[in-house]
Design a protein around this motif. Structure first.
Motif, PDB file in Angstrom:
ATOM      1  N   VAL A  13      84.429  73.319  45.262  1.00 24.25           N
ATOM      2  CA  VAL A  13      84.695  72.136  44.434  1.00 24.25           C
ATOM      3  C   VAL A  13      83.574  71.942  43.409  1.00 24.25           C
ATOM      4  O   VAL A  13      82.389  72.071  43.725  1.00 24.25           O
ATOM      5  CB  VAL A  13      84.872  70.889  45.328  1.00 24.25           C
TER       6      VAL A  13
ATOM      7  N   GLY B 243      82.642  69.024  40.720  1.00 22.35           N
ATOM      8  CA  GLY B 243      83.021  67.657  40.352  1.00 22.35           C
ATOM      9  C   GLY B 243      83.502  67.532  38.918  1.00 22.35           C
ATOM     10  O   GLY B 243      84.508  66.884  38.648  1.00 22.35           O
TER      11      GLY B 243
ATOM     12  N   VAL C 289      87.038  68.756  38.448  1.00 17.50           N
ATOM     13  CA  VAL C 289      88.026  67.791  38.944  1.00 17.50           C
ATOM     14  C   VAL C 289      88.234  66.703  37.894  1.00 17.50           C
ATOM     15  O   VAL C 289      89.363  66.317  37.578  1.00 17.50           O
ATOM     16  CB  VAL C 289      87.564  67.182  40.288  1.00 17.50           C
ATOM     17  N   THR C 290      87.134  66.238  37.301  1.00 15.22           N
ATOM     18  CA  THR C 290      87.232  65.214  36.262  1.00 15.22           C
ATOM     19  C   THR C 290      87.972  65.761  35.048  1.00 15.22           C
ATOM     20  O   THR C 290      88.842  65.097  34.483  1.00 15.22           O
ATOM     21  CB  THR C 290      85.818  64.755  35.837  1.00 15.22           C
ATOM     22  N   PHE C 291      87.640  66.981  34.668  1.00 14.05           N
ATOM     23  CA  PHE C 291      88.263  67.580  33.484  1.00 14.05           C
ATOM     24  C   PHE C 291      89.778  67.701  33.664  1.00 14.05           C
ATOM     25  O   PHE C 291      90.552  67.232  32.832  1.00 14.05           O
ATOM     26  CB  PHE C 291      87.656  68.961  33.205  1.00 14.05           C
TER      27      PHE C 291
ATOM     28  N   GLY D 127      91.732  66.448  36.169  1.00 15.02           N
ATOM     29  CA  GLY D 127      92.416  65.247  36.649  1.00 15.02           C
ATOM     30  C   GLY D 127      92.377  64.101  35.674  1.00 15.02           C
ATOM     31  O   GLY D 127      93.420  63.533  35.325  1.00 15.02           O
ATOM     32  N   GLU D 128      91.175  63.779  35.210  1.00 14.48           N
ATOM     33  CA  GLU D 128      91.019  62.566  34.395  1.00 14.48           C
ATOM     34  C   GLU D 128      91.375  62.838  32.935  1.00 14.48           C
ATOM     35  O   GLU D 128      92.041  62.043  32.299  1.00 14.48           O
ATOM     36  CB  GLU D 128      89.575  62.083  34.506  1.00 14.48           C
ATOM     37  N   GLN D 129      90.911  63.971  32.428  1.00 15.89           N
ATOM     38  CA  GLN D 129      91.138  64.228  31.002  1.00 15.89           C
ATOM     39  C   GLN D 129      92.515  64.817  30.710  1.00 15.89           C
ATOM     40  O   GLN D 129      93.112  64.493  29.701  1.00 15.89           O
ATOM     41  CB  GLN D 129      90.067  65.168  30.460  1.00 15.89           C
ATOM     42  N   LEU D 130      92.976  65.714  31.592  1.00 13.93           N
ATOM     43  CA  LEU D 130      94.245  66.380  31.300  1.00 13.93           C
ATOM     44  C   LEU D 130      95.415  65.808  32.090  1.00 13.93           C
ATOM     45  O   LEU D 130      96.559  66.136  31.816  1.00 13.93           O
ATOM     46  CB  LEU D 130      94.136  67.890  31.584  1.00 13.93           C
TER      47      LEU D 130
ATOM     48  N   ARG E  65      97.222  67.201  38.617  1.00 12.68           N
ATOM     49  CA  ARG E  65      96.848  67.070  40.028  1.00 12.68           C
ATOM     50  C   ARG E  65      96.090  68.349  40.350  1.00 12.68           C
ATOM     51  O   ARG E  65      96.519  69.421  39.940  1.00 12.68           O
ATOM     52  CB  ARG E  65      98.091  66.960  40.914  1.00 12.68           C
ATOM     53  N   ILE E  66      95.007  68.224  41.050  1.00 10.37           N
ATOM     54  CA  ILE E  66      94.239  69.438  41.349  1.00 10.37           C
ATOM     55  C   ILE E  66      94.021  69.543  42.843  1.00 10.37           C
ATOM     56  O   ILE E  66      93.690  68.557  43.501  1.00 10.37           O
ATOM     57  CB  ILE E  66      92.904  69.488  40.562  1.00 10.37           C
ATOM     58  N   ARG E  67      94.271  70.720  43.373  1.00  8.69           N
ATOM     59  CA  ARG E  67      94.087  70.974  44.798  1.00  8.69           C
ATOM     60  C   ARG E  67      92.977  72.005  44.942  1.00  8.69           C
ATOM     61  O   ARG E  67      93.070  73.092  44.356  1.00  8.69           O
ATOM     62  CB  ARG E  67      95.406  71.475  45.380  1.00  8.69           C
ATOM     63  N   VAL E  68      91.952  71.660  45.678  1.00  3.03           N
ATOM     64  CA  VAL E  68      90.797  72.557  45.823  1.00  3.03           C
ATOM     65  C   VAL E  68      90.876  73.261  47.171  1.00  3.03           C
ATOM     66  O   VAL E  68      90.950  72.614  48.217  1.00  3.03           O
ATOM     67  CB  VAL E  68      89.474  71.762  45.721  1.00  3.03           C
TER      68      VAL E  68
END
Lengths: 131, 226
Positions: free
Chosen positions: B64, B66, B69-71, B73-76, B79-82
């Motif tokens: 992971v 961080g 995940v922000t890029f 999830g938040e920007q684009l 859903r992201i699965r790690v």
């Protein structure tokens, strides 16, 4: 409010004030309008619902936060996260899925955070979901 | 005045030293940090592949990160699965059960078959023996939606040392590489033909050979014929 590291709770934990957990909890934690902090000694096996969750200990279970989930260095989450904002520090452990859209969709009228200049634009189809 | 200047000089000397001491304390688990940003067309193309998807699901096979995940999830709005496959490998190395990896990968992933829009495979296949690599590739092909894409990185040169690499997404067209210690080193480099065979259910859409001798390949799962 603090729950010390010698405390073990099995069942549902709910409340209306910010809470710091250093003990063990199994079941469900419901602090929808408050901040839940899992201290470095805290070990949680539960579904967690809160306004914001700060993780310095361990959570096994899904976490839903209406504002933010913050997994700090040495914090650990094994489960899915649903929150409009997620911060994961270097050195943190995370295994699961992150969904920042569904959490946003639960708060109608709250516009999605626009990308800062120079940042990527959201994928167009994804915007439809929050609409 | 002279005293003030000398004090400033003293702080100037102490300042950077404190930073480097702090950095060395933090980086005890990291053998090498490459903070030089690398341009990447492959990631750009990968993101373009996701444009038609609604709230796309991305599977990230690296540890992971961080900011990733922000890029995503938040920007684009993905859903992201790690799913940290390097950690799986290390666990099997520790347990002396590397031969069980093919069987493990066959049942490793929880998303439903055909539910994933994009897979960031990074360079994890370089660390696997052929049977385990094939089992992982087969599982990934099964997870991808028709039209979904997979980004794979493959070293074409021998790399000594037991290190994995974290790929940090800076923006749509830039990556940073950060190595960290692991329990397994890269295995024999995969040839182009080997890679294509591993992902025989996918189509290679782009292939980039970097100056660093890293090959970046983008695969797409063809839609079923009507």
């Amino acid at each position: 409010m603090n729950i010390g590291k010698s405390v073990i709770i099995k069942g549902e934990l709910s409340g209306s004030e910010d809470l710091t957990l250093e003990g063990h909890v199994e079941g469900r934690i419901d602090l929808k309008d408050n901040v839940l902090t899992i201290g470095p000694n805290g070990k949680i096996k539960a579904e967690v619902f809160a306004k914001a969750v700060v993780v310095l200990g361990e959570i096994t279970g899904n976490v839903t936060a209406s504002e933010k989930v913050d997994i700090r260095d040495n914090g650990s989450v094994d489960g899915d996260i649903c929150s409009p904002r997620v911060a994961i520090a270097e050195g943190a452990h995370f295994r699961g899925a992150v969904d920042m859209q569904r959490a946003g969709a639960k708060a109608p009228g709250k516009p999605a955070t626009p990308a800062a200049p120079g940042q990527a634009q959201p994928l167009p189809q994804a915007q439809k979901v929050g609409a | 005045m002279a005293d003030a200047r000398s004090l400033t000089d003293l702080f100037g000397i102490l300042g950077p030293r404190r930073v480097s001491e702090a950095a060395s304390a933090v980086d005890t688990s990291v053998t090498h940090v490459t903070e030089v940003p690398y341009p990447t067309q492959a990631l750009q193309k990968f993101l373009r592949c996701l444009h038609g998807a609604e709230n796309p699901l991305i599977l990230d096979l690296g540890p992971v990160v961080g900011s990733n995940v922000t890029f995503f999830g938040e920007q684009l709005g993905c859903r992201i699965r790690v799913e940290d496959v390097a950690a799986d490998i290390d666990r099997h190395v520790k347990g002396g059960k590397l031969e069980l990896l093919p069987e493990y990968f066959a049942g490793r992933f929880t998303p439903a078959p055909g539910s994933v829009d994009g897979i960031l495979c990074w360079d994890i296949l370089d660390y696997l023996d052929r049977p385990a690599a094939q089992a992982l590739a087969t599982a990934l092909c099964r997870l991808l939606k028709p039209g979904g894409c997979l980004l794979g990185l493959f070293s074409t040169a021998e790399t000594p040392g037991q290190v994995y690499t974290k790929y940090v997404v800076v923006d749509e067209s830039t990556l940073r590489y950060r190595t960290y210690p692991g329990l397994r080193q890269r295995q024999r480099s995969l040839l182009n033909g080997d890679i294509i065979k591993l992902f025989k259910d996918l189509r290679v859409t782009d292939s980039f050979l970097m100056k660093s001798r890293l090959r970046k390949m983008l695969f797409r799962k063809p839609a079923p014929r009507a």
